[in-house]
Design a protein around this motif. Structure first.
Motif, short mmCIF file in Angstrom:
data_model
loop_
_atom_site.label_atom_id
_atom_site.label_comp_id
_atom_site.label_asym_id
_atom_site.label_seq_id
_atom_site.Cartn_x
_atom_site.Cartn_y
_atom_site.Cartn_z
N ASP A 28 0.84 -1.21 0.00
CA ASP A 28 0.00 0.00 0.00
C ASP A 28 0.86 1.25 0.00
N SER A 29 1.94 1.23 0.79
CA SER A 29 2.83 2.38 0.84
C SER A 29 3.52 2.61 -0.49
N VAL A 30 4.00 1.54 -1.11
CA VAL A 30 4.66 1.65 -2.41
C VAL A 30 3.70 2.17 -3.47
N MET A 31 2.48 1.65 -3.50
CA MET A 31 1.51 2.09 -4.50
C MET A 31 1.18 3.57 -4.33
N HIS A 32 1.05 4.02 -3.10
CA HIS A 32 0.78 5.44 -2.86
C HIS A 32 1.92 6.31 -3.40
N LYS A 33 3.16 5.89 -3.15
CA LYS A 33 4.30 6.66 -3.63
C LYS A 33 4.38 6.64 -5.16
N LEU A 34 4.06 5.50 -5.77
CA LEU A 34 4.09 5.41 -7.24
C LEU A 34 3.06 6.36 -7.86
N LEU A 35 1.86 6.36 -7.32
CA LEU A 35 0.77 7.14 -7.90
C LEU A 35 0.96 8.64 -7.72
N GLU A 161 8.97 -6.78 -2.79
CA GLU A 161 8.85 -7.56 -4.01
C GLU A 161 7.39 -7.93 -4.23
N VAL A 162 6.89 -7.70 -5.42
CA VAL A 162 5.50 -7.98 -5.76
C VAL A 162 5.47 -8.96 -6.92
N TYR A 179 7.83 -7.40 -9.67
CA TYR A 179 8.29 -6.02 -9.47
C TYR A 179 9.12 -5.97 -8.19
N VAL A 180 10.16 -5.17 -8.20
CA VAL A 180 10.94 -4.91 -6.99
C VAL A 180 11.00 -3.40 -6.79
N PHE A 181 10.56 -2.94 -5.59
CA PHE A 181 10.49 -1.51 -5.30
C PHE A 181 11.39 -1.16 -4.12
N ASP A 182 11.95 0.03 -4.16
CA ASP A 182 12.75 0.56 -3.06
C ASP A 182 11.81 1.00 -1.94
N ASN A 183 12.03 0.51 -0.73
CA ASN A 183 11.14 0.83 0.37
C ASN A 183 11.19 2.30 0.76
N ALA A 184 12.36 2.91 0.66
CA ALA A 184 12.50 4.31 1.09
C ALA A 184 11.77 5.26 0.16
N THR A 185 11.92 5.04 -1.15
CA THR A 185 11.34 5.97 -2.12
C THR A 185 10.05 5.45 -2.75
N GLY A 186 9.85 4.12 -2.72
CA GLY A 186 8.72 3.53 -3.40
C GLY A 186 8.92 3.37 -4.90
N MET A 187 10.08 3.78 -5.40
CA MET A 187 10.31 3.75 -6.84
C MET A 187 10.80 2.36 -7.29
#
Length: 390
Positions: A28-35, A161-162, A179-187
């Motif tokens: 949820d946190s990653v998706m918020h940062k992506l959007l 990792e998704v 998908y692999v996302f950076d936890n700090a930035t969400g990117m």
């Protein structure tokens, strides 16, 4: 290159797992940062592995997303015929796409239809799926469609990792994505996918996001800055709101697409400007459209009633082989070929809506075009084939 890509992909599976509750919160946190990503700039290496190919096709891509609703994508690739370059940009209702020495444009104040809806051209154009906002949109859509997608996320110390499994007709897996996302930035850090996994026609893609780079253009994005960066495209290759109706007199674009009825991963390839069978009928269509079976009947009826038997190519924009085969009645007629995954060909031809039918002569030049399905389609196609063969 092929081995290296697969090793990187498998290495993703070796990361340690953490509890599911943490995973859900992390996703949820990653998706918020992506959007909501703004001021994003990065490079990426994008490798495509095709069946029966000796080497991967490797693109170098530069990404700039100043805001969730604007972006610039710049890419280059080395092919057997030489280096190729292109770019795509969208901002304030203006869309530009340069490839194959043609600059296509769509502007909302001229024609808003191609720029509206979740399947709008700025969302589906090649490489847009690598942008943070587009990844966020895709994950949201997948999460809402539990009938066709299964999603599992795993949290680690520094990344999330998704894993996504996409199901086709008959509850068969037709794609597996990671998908692999950076936890700090969400990117995003990495993306890999297997299409038609385990089949002879299996296709692999693997994207690795590299170091951040300086923005390619000042913000906000505008045409003036695009013209300064790509002067040749705007001065020599510009075709405002290029539409398929403008294709007559122009060469059929190059393509290499998987054959829908091949069980060995064979592809149908064509290079612009080379000799073609005459007359050739190119049918751009959507296998999931209710109009498609009727259109196929009309095309076959027209082909049978012409003095010169045409070569017919059904080019489906979707990738679901079962849908494509069903749309053709489960088999091809004499003189017919079918390919799928042809959205890039439809885009290159300026087909903003489907179906569309073109005829080409022996030089590969498009002679006639008709768009849509009407009660005179048989007569229209017969006339197109007859005049093209003269």
């Amino acid at each position: 290159m092929r081995t290296q890509g697969k090793v990187c992909h498998l290495a993703l599976l070796l990361l340690p797992f953490t509890p599911l509750g943490t995973n859900a919160r992390g996703l949820d946190s990653v998706m918020h940062k992506l959007l909501h990503a703004e001021g994003y700039s990065a490079t990426a290496t994008y490798a495509v592995t095709l069946p029966q190919a000796d080497d991967d096709i490797v693109y170098t891509i530069r990404l700039q997303q100043p805001s969730p609703s604007s972006y610039l994508i710049d890419w280059d690739v080395t092919t057997p015929s030489g280096p190729q370059q292109g770019f795509t940009s969208y901002f304030d209702g203006h869309f530009y796409n340069f490839r194959n020495k043609r600059l296509q444009e769509h502007h909302e104040d001229w024609d808003s239809i191609p720029l509206k809806g979740p399947r709008a051209i700025q969302h589906t154009v090649q490489f847009a799926s690598l942008l943070p906002h587009e990844i966020g949109r895709t994950l949201e859509s997948m999460a809402a469609d539990t009938l066709h997608y299964s999603i599992r996320s795993t949290g680690h110390d520094d990344v999330t990792e998704v894993k996504v499994t996409r199901m086709a007709a008959g509850n068969m897996t037709d794609a597996e994505m990671t998908y692999v996302f950076d936890n700090a930035t969400g990117m995003p850090r990495e993306f890999s996918a297997e299409y038609n996994p385990g089949a002879i026609s299996e296709q692999l893609v693997h994207a690795v996001y590299n170091t951040q780079l300086e923005p390619m253009l000042p913000t906000p994005l505008c045409e003036e800055n695009l013209r300064a960066r790509y002067p040749d495209a705007f001065e020599n290759c510009r075709q405002s709101n290029f539409a398929i109706e403008n294709m007559p007199g122009k060469p059929l674009p190059s393509f290499s697409l998987p054959l829908t009825f091949s069980d060995s991963g064979d592809r149908l390839s064509y290079t612009a400007g080379t000799q073609a069978e005459s007359p050739t009928v190119i049918v751009l269509l959507d296998a999931e459209s209710a109009l498609t079976p009727r259109l196929v009947e009309h095309i076959r009826s027209a082909a049978e009633r012409t003095a010169v038997a045409p070569s017919v190519i059904y080019a489906f924009v979707g990738r679901d082989i079962d849908f494509c085969r069903t749309a053709l009645g489960g088999a091809l007629m004499d003189g017919e070929k079918a390919v799928h995954g042809a959205r890039s060909l439809a885009t290159d031809c300026g087909a903003a809506s489907l179906p569309a039918v073109m005829t080409c002569d022996s030089s590969g030049i498009v002679k006639f075009v008709t768009v849509g399905l009407n009660k005179h389609i048989d007569t229209d196609v017969i006339r197109m084939i007859t005049l093209t063969s003269n």
